[in-house]
Motif scaffolding. Structure first.
Motif, PDB file in Angstrom:
ATOM      1  N   GLY A 180      90.104 -43.205  52.158  1.00  0.00           N
ATOM      2  CA  GLY A 180      91.260 -43.383  51.616  1.00  0.00           C
ATOM      3  C   GLY A 180      91.576 -45.117  51.716  1.00  0.00           C
ATOM      4  N   PHE A 181      90.521 -45.968  51.753  1.00  0.00           N
ATOM      5  CA  PHE A 181      90.841 -47.221  51.743  1.00  0.00           C
ATOM      6  C   PHE A 181      91.109 -47.744  50.253  1.00  0.00           C
ATOM      7  CE2 PHE A 181      87.974 -46.770  55.651  1.00  0.00           C
ATOM      8  CZ  PHE A 181      88.856 -47.483  56.400  1.00  0.00           C
ATOM      9  N   ALA A 182      90.256 -47.016  49.331  1.00  0.00           N
ATOM     10  CA  ALA A 182      90.179 -47.456  47.890  1.00  0.00           C
ATOM     11  C   ALA A 182      89.844 -46.255  46.877  1.00  0.00           C
ATOM     12  CB  ALA A 182      89.299 -48.548  47.700  1.00  0.00           C
ATOM     13  N   ARG A 183      90.369 -46.432  45.648  1.00  0.00           N
ATOM     14  CA  ARG A 183      89.803 -45.548  44.830  1.00  0.00           C
ATOM     15  C   ARG A 183      88.591 -46.070  44.062  1.00  0.00           C
ATOM     16  NH1 ARG A 183      94.514 -45.217  40.828  1.00  0.00           N
ATOM     17  NH2 ARG A 183      95.136 -47.180  41.876  1.00  0.00           N
ATOM     18  N   VAL A 184      87.375 -45.438  44.290  1.00  0.00           N
ATOM     19  CA  VAL A 184      86.188 -45.746  43.877  1.00  0.00           C
ATOM     20  C   VAL A 184      86.100 -45.268  42.383  1.00  0.00           C
ATOM     21  CG1 VAL A 184      83.750 -45.935  44.001  1.00  0.00           C
ATOM     22  CG2 VAL A 184      85.222 -46.255  45.894  1.00  0.00           C
ATOM     23  N   VAL A 185      85.919 -46.060  41.216  1.00  0.00           N
ATOM     24  CA  VAL A 185      85.778 -45.489  39.905  1.00  0.00           C
ATOM     25  C   VAL A 185      84.725 -46.175  39.020  1.00  0.00           C
ATOM     26  CG1 VAL A 185      88.376 -45.114  39.943  1.00  0.00           C
ATOM     27  CG2 VAL A 185      87.562 -47.372  39.342  1.00  0.00           C
ATOM     28  N   ARG A 186      84.719 -45.928  37.505  1.00  0.00           N
ATOM     29  CA  ARG A 186      83.838 -46.778  37.055  1.00  0.00           C
ATOM     30  C   ARG A 186      84.256 -47.885  35.970  1.00  0.00           C
ATOM     31  NH1 ARG A 186      79.391 -44.531  37.897  1.00  0.00           N
ATOM     32  NH2 ARG A 186      78.972 -42.281  38.110  1.00  0.00           N
ATOM     33  N   THR A 187      83.908 -48.930  35.686  1.00  0.00           N
ATOM     34  CA  THR A 187      84.389 -49.828  35.085  1.00  0.00           C
ATOM     35  C   THR A 187      85.038 -49.624  33.514  1.00  0.00           C
ATOM     36  OG1 THR A 187      82.645 -51.493  35.985  1.00  0.00           O
ATOM     37  CG2 THR A 187      84.103 -52.072  33.796  1.00  0.00           C
ATOM     38  N   GLU A 188      84.343 -48.740  32.966  1.00  0.00           N
ATOM     39  CA  GLU A 188      85.107 -48.067  31.845  1.00  0.00           C
ATOM     40  C   GLU A 188      86.654 -47.523  31.945  1.00  0.00           C
ATOM     41  OE1 GLU A 188      82.980 -43.747  31.453  1.00  0.00           O
ATOM     42  OE2 GLU A 188      82.353 -45.448  30.142  1.00  0.00           O
ATOM     43  N   GLU A 189      86.823 -46.798  32.987  1.00  0.00           N
ATOM     44  CA  GLU A 189      88.158 -46.138  33.418  1.00  0.00           C
ATOM     45  C   GLU A 189      89.009 -47.600  33.830  1.00  0.00           C
ATOM     46  OE1 GLU A 189      88.147 -43.238  36.423  1.00  0.00           O
ATOM     47  OE2 GLU A 189      86.096 -43.740  36.806  1.00  0.00           O
ATOM     48  N   VAL A 190      88.478 -48.549  34.189  1.00  0.00           N
ATOM     49  CA  VAL A 190      89.745 -49.859  34.620  1.00  0.00           C
ATOM     50  C   VAL A 190      89.791 -50.473  33.243  1.00  0.00           C
ATOM     51  CG1 VAL A 190      89.894 -51.837  35.615  1.00  0.00           C
ATOM     52  CG2 VAL A 190      88.791 -50.091  36.936  1.00  0.00           C
ATOM     53  N   VAL A 191      88.983 -50.625  32.543  1.00  0.00           N
ATOM     54  CA  VAL A 191      89.042 -51.294  31.197  1.00  0.00           C
ATOM     55  C   VAL A 191      89.867 -50.455  30.286  1.00  0.00           C
ATOM     56  CG1 VAL A 191      87.797 -51.985  28.922  1.00  0.00           C
ATOM     57  CG2 VAL A 191      86.906 -52.553  31.203  1.00  0.00           C
ATOM     58  N   GLY A 192      89.868 -49.343  30.265  1.00  0.00           N
ATOM     59  CA  GLY A 192      90.625 -48.374  29.594  1.00  0.00           C
ATOM     60  C   GLY A 192      92.169 -48.368  29.844  1.00  0.00           C
ATOM     61  N   ALA A 193      92.216 -48.610  31.238  1.00  0.00           N
ATOM     62  CA  ALA A 193      93.564 -48.542  31.590  1.00  0.00           C
ATOM     63  C   ALA A 193      94.245 -49.733  31.518  1.00  0.00           C
ATOM     64  CB  ALA A 193      93.948 -47.957  33.214  1.00  0.00           C
ATOM     65  N   ALA A 194      93.581 -50.922  31.732  1.00  0.00           N
ATOM     66  CA  ALA A 194      94.093 -52.224  31.436  1.00  0.00           C
ATOM     67  C   ALA A 194      94.183 -52.773  30.396  1.00  0.00           C
ATOM     68  CB  ALA A 194      93.058 -53.212  32.385  1.00  0.00           C
ATOM     69  N   GLY A 195      93.632 -52.422  29.219  1.00  0.00           N
ATOM     70  CA  GLY A 195      93.370 -52.971  28.003  1.00  0.00           C
ATOM     71  C   GLY A 195      94.588 -52.670  27.150  1.00  0.00           C
TER      72      GLY A 195
END
Length: 195
Positions: A180-195
């Motif tokens: 529960g310290f962090a959500r571990v994800v893939r870069t493409e998920e972050v790019v998709g959400a941030a773009g």
């Protein structure tokens, strides 16, 4: 996934000294540098803040010690510094694992900027990335770790135990996410959400 408009990208220890494989040994995730670069680009294009963290090692033989060429950021990071446009930028130097124990005070800067979400990338997955993410989680930040934008090296431990870089990265991901310290994800998920 939601990435806040002021989420800080924390780029941990992406330094030339980590290219010295004779010192560090085998690594995992050869595509990590490209993914880190892509995240910096997205953050800069969208005007989000970027924190660059540099490890100033106090270990005499470390390629990351001040005064060594290895202390400098990798070229692709250095080329991007100062190009964030409207996005705030911070350089933090540290001698320990957590970016929260560096100079200037990362926590105070984040608070002054009103930042509640951190995306933590860089080197090494199971050392400074994991420690910074854990501490961020403990301090109440919403922490996201794109695992494929991090890497680490094989490591020997007690009792003759030895773990590969990939095993260590997976263990760090399980601890961060499962704990529960962090959500571990893939870069493409972050790019998709941030773009």
């Amino acid at each position: 996934m939601e990435i806040a408009e002021n989420a800080a990208l924390v780029v941990v220890d992406v330094q030339k000294g980590f290219e010295e494989t004779g010192f560090w040994g085998p690594r995992n995730n050869p595509g990590a540098d490209d993914r880190i670069a892509s995240l910096i680009d997205v953050w800069q294009v969208t005007g989000r803040p970027v924190v660059y963290v540099r490890h100033d090692s106090v270990t005499p033989q470390s390629p990351l010690r001040p005064g060594c060429a290895g202390n400098a950021f990798k070229e692709y990071v250095e080329r991007r510094r100062g190009k964030g446009g409207e996005g705030a930028e911070l350089l933090v130097t540290k001698t320990v694992n957590s970016a929260f124990y560096g100079t200037p005070d990362l926590g105070a800067w984040l608070e002054a900027q009103g930042i509640a979400q951190l995306v933590v990338v860089g080197i090494q997955t199971n050392m400074c990335v994991e420690t910074t993410a854990r501490m961020g989680g403990n301090l109440g930040y919403d922490v996201v770790v794109p695992l494929d934008a991090t890497y680490t090296f094989d490591l020997a431990g007690p009792f003759g135990w030895r773990r590969s870089a990939e095993e260590l990265a997976q263990a760090a991901a399980v601890s961060l996410h499962g704990g529960g310290f962090a959500r571990v994800v893939r870069t493409e998920e972050v790019v998709g959400a941030a773009g």
